[in-house]
Design a protein around this motif. Structure first.
Motif, PDB file in Angstrom:
ATOM      1  N   PHE A  95       0.849  -1.181   0.000  1.00 13.25           N
ATOM      2  CA  PHE A  95       0.000   0.000   0.000  1.00 13.25           C
ATOM      3  C   PHE A  95       0.886   1.231   0.000  1.00 13.25           C
ATOM      4  N   MET A  96       0.656   2.133  -0.921  1.00 11.79           N
ATOM      5  CA  MET A  96       1.429   3.358  -1.070  1.00 11.79           C
ATOM      6  C   MET A  96       0.567   4.546  -0.674  1.00 11.79           C
ATOM      7  N   PRO A  97       1.198   5.703  -0.429  1.00  8.82           N
ATOM      8  CA  PRO A  97       0.407   6.895  -0.103  1.00  8.82           C
ATOM      9  C   PRO A  97      -0.638   7.177  -1.175  1.00  8.82           C
ATOM     10  N   GLY A  98      -1.845   7.409  -0.730  1.00  6.49           N
ATOM     11  CA  GLY A  98      -2.937   7.679  -1.655  1.00  6.49           C
ATOM     12  C   GLY A  98      -3.765   6.457  -1.998  1.00  6.49           C
ATOM     13  N   ASN A  99      -3.250   5.239  -1.724  1.00  8.74           N
ATOM     14  CA  ASN A  99      -4.043   4.035  -1.966  1.00  8.74           C
ATOM     15  C   ASN A  99      -5.106   3.915  -0.896  1.00  8.74           C
ATOM     16  N   LYS A 100      -6.325   3.668  -1.311  1.00  6.35           N
ATOM     17  CA  LYS A 100      -7.404   3.473  -0.344  1.00  6.35           C
ATOM     18  C   LYS A 100      -7.431   2.008   0.064  1.00  6.35           C
ATOM     19  N   VAL A 101      -7.432   1.771   1.366  1.00  3.23           N
ATOM     20  CA  VAL A 101      -7.448   0.410   1.899  1.00  3.23           C
ATOM     21  C   VAL A 101      -8.875   0.066   2.314  1.00  3.23           C
ATOM     22  N   GLU A 102      -9.344  -1.096   1.890  1.00  2.00           N
ATOM     23  CA  GLU A 102     -10.675  -1.555   2.274  1.00  2.00           C
ATOM     24  C   GLU A 102     -10.578  -2.953   2.865  1.00  2.00           C
ATOM     25  N   LEU A 103     -11.422  -3.221   3.866  1.00  2.00           N
ATOM     26  CA  LEU A 103     -11.474  -4.552   4.470  1.00  2.00           C
ATOM     27  C   LEU A 103     -12.458  -5.419   3.699  1.00  2.00           C
ATOM     28  N   HIS A 104     -12.036  -6.639   3.411  1.00  3.64           N
ATOM     29  CA  HIS A 104     -12.870  -7.592   2.687  1.00  3.64           C
ATOM     30  C   HIS A 104     -13.193  -8.755   3.613  1.00  3.64           C
ATOM     31  N   HIS A 105     -14.468  -9.135   3.657  1.00  2.00           N
ATOM     32  CA  HIS A 105     -14.889 -10.305   4.436  1.00  2.00           C
ATOM     33  C   HIS A 105     -14.827 -11.522   3.513  1.00  2.00           C
ATOM     34  N   LYS A 106     -13.934 -12.444   3.830  1.00  5.26           N
ATOM     35  CA  LYS A 106     -13.703 -13.599   2.962  1.00  5.26           C
ATOM     36  C   LYS A 106     -14.951 -14.442   2.764  1.00  5.26           C
ATOM     37  N   ASP A 107     -15.726 -14.658   3.841  1.00  4.82           N
ATOM     38  CA  ASP A 107     -16.903 -15.513   3.736  1.00  4.82           C
ATOM     39  C   ASP A 107     -18.143 -14.763   3.246  1.00  4.82           C
ATOM     40  N   GLY A 108     -18.025 -13.455   3.013  1.00  9.70           N
ATOM     41  CA  GLY A 108     -19.150 -12.668   2.521  1.00  9.70           C
ATOM     42  C   GLY A 108     -20.115 -12.225   3.607  1.00  9.70           C
ATOM     43  N   ASN A 109     -19.899 -12.691   4.849  1.00 15.09           N
ATOM     44  CA  ASN A 109     -20.763 -12.321   5.966  1.00 15.09           C
ATOM     45  C   ASN A 109     -20.211 -11.048   6.608  1.00 15.09           C
ATOM     46  N   HIS A 110     -20.881  -9.927   6.404  1.00 10.70           N
ATOM     47  CA  HIS A 110     -20.394  -8.646   6.907  1.00 10.70           C
ATOM     48  C   HIS A 110     -20.601  -8.485   8.410  1.00 10.70           C
ATOM     49  N   SER A 111     -21.212  -9.441   9.055  1.00 10.27           N
ATOM     50  CA  SER A 111     -21.332  -9.429  10.512  1.00 10.27           C
ATOM     51  C   SER A 111     -20.176 -10.173  11.172  1.00 10.27           C
ATOM     52  N   ASN A 112     -19.418 -10.925  10.391  1.00 11.17           N
ATOM     53  CA  ASN A 112     -18.309 -11.728  10.910  1.00 11.17           C
ATOM     54  C   ASN A 112     -17.028 -10.883  10.878  1.00 11.17           C
ATOM     55  N   TRP A 113     -16.665 -10.309  12.028  1.00 12.93           N
ATOM     56  CA  TRP A 113     -15.484  -9.436  12.127  1.00 12.93           C
ATOM     57  C   TRP A 113     -14.303 -10.157  12.775  1.00 12.93           C
ATOM     58  N   LYS A 114     -14.273 -11.477  12.691  1.00 12.50           N
ATOM     59  CA  LYS A 114     -13.133 -12.213  13.227  1.00 12.50           C
ATOM     60  C   LYS A 114     -11.912 -11.919  12.370  1.00 12.50           C
ATOM     61  N   HIS A 130     -15.323  -8.497  -5.772  1.00 14.86           N
ATOM     62  CA  HIS A 130     -16.782  -8.607  -5.754  1.00 14.86           C
ATOM     63  C   HIS A 130     -17.349  -8.798  -7.160  1.00 14.86           C
ATOM     64  N   MET A 131     -16.731  -8.186  -8.168  1.00 17.32           N
ATOM     65  CA  MET A 131     -17.202  -8.390  -9.550  1.00 17.32           C
ATOM     66  C   MET A 131     -16.990  -9.827  -9.974  1.00 17.32           C
ATOM     67  N   SER A 132     -15.879 -10.438  -9.612  1.00 13.19           N
ATOM     68  CA  SER A 132     -15.621 -11.812 -10.008  1.00 13.19           C
ATOM     69  C   SER A 132     -16.571 -12.772  -9.296  1.00 13.19           C
ATOM     70  N   ARG A 133     -16.970 -12.455  -8.064  1.00 10.05           N
ATOM     71  CA  ARG A 133     -17.951 -13.310  -7.361  1.00 10.05           C
ATOM     72  C   ARG A 133     -19.308 -13.254  -8.040  1.00 10.05           C
ATOM     73  N   VAL A 134     -19.713 -12.071  -8.495  1.00  5.95           N
ATOM     74  CA  VAL A 134     -21.004 -11.924  -9.164  1.00  5.95           C
ATOM     75  C   VAL A 134     -20.994 -12.714 -10.467  1.00  5.95           C
ATOM     76  N   ARG A 135     -19.878 -12.670 -11.188  1.00  6.48           N
ATOM     77  CA  ARG A 135     -19.776 -13.396 -12.464  1.00  6.48           C
ATOM     78  C   ARG A 135     -19.874 -14.907 -12.237  1.00  6.48           C
ATOM     79  N   THR A 136     -19.227 -15.411 -11.183  1.00  7.27           N
ATOM     80  CA  THR A 136     -19.255 -16.859 -10.952  1.00  7.27           C
ATOM     81  C   THR A 136     -20.626 -17.300 -10.458  1.00  7.27           C
ATOM     82  N   GLN A 137     -21.349 -16.437  -9.751  1.00  5.56           N
ATOM     83  CA  GLN A 137     -22.686 -16.799  -9.270  1.00  5.56           C
ATOM     84  C   GLN A 137     -23.701 -16.801 -10.391  1.00  5.56           C
TER      85      GLN A 137
END
Length: 139
Positions: A95-114, A130-137
């Motif tokens: 991550f370099m200055p200016g890069n936006k960091v986002e947290l991704h939930h691996k299992d897709g459950n946004h309530s699971n903050w483990k 997320h785009m690749s998950r939509v394509r595979t679904q």
């Protein structure tokens, strides 16, 4: 033209004068009312971090800049960044200055903050994930 009436200090002072003229208020109660009307604001809102020594973004010290940028994040994001050694889990780049960091939930459950369910990704990598998950679904 008196410019002090057009700034916050001037407004607070004028408010104090008006409150203080009221018979039911004394000096202390007027100050308390003004503090309530004009609460103090933290001066370090933008979380500015001083650059150590003679570092520049162009000197090639990517680890220093990744760690410095991660100080802008707190909580789980900071923990996950440290665990991943300040690299994106998807593309492997730091991550370099200016890069936006986002947290991704691996299992897709946004309530699971483990911590095991979270990974730090670049904003673009997160959107791609997320785009690749939509394509595979849909296929």
């Amino acid at each position: 033209c008196d410019m002090s009436k057009h700034n916050l200090w001037g407004m607070a002072y004028r408010t104090f004068v008006v409150f203080n003229k009221e018979k039911k208020n004394d000096c202390d109660s007027s100050k308390a009312l003004v503090k309530k009307a004009f609460p103090t604001v933290q001066w370090q809102v933008n979380k500015n971090i001083m650059v150590a020594g003679e570092n520049t973004p162009f000197n090639g010290d990517f680890i220093y800049w990744a760690k410095r940028e991660s100080k802008l994040y707190d909580g789980m994001t900071a923990k996950v960044l440290k665990k991943q050694d300040y690299t994106c889990e998807a593309c492997g780049l730091r991550f370099m200055p200016g890069n936006k960091v986002e947290l991704h939930h691996k299992d897709g459950n946004h309530s699971n903050w483990k911590p095991g369910n979270l990974e730090a990704l670049h904003s673009q990598c997160h959107h791609y994930e997320h785009m690749s998950r939509v394509r595979t679904q849909t296929n």
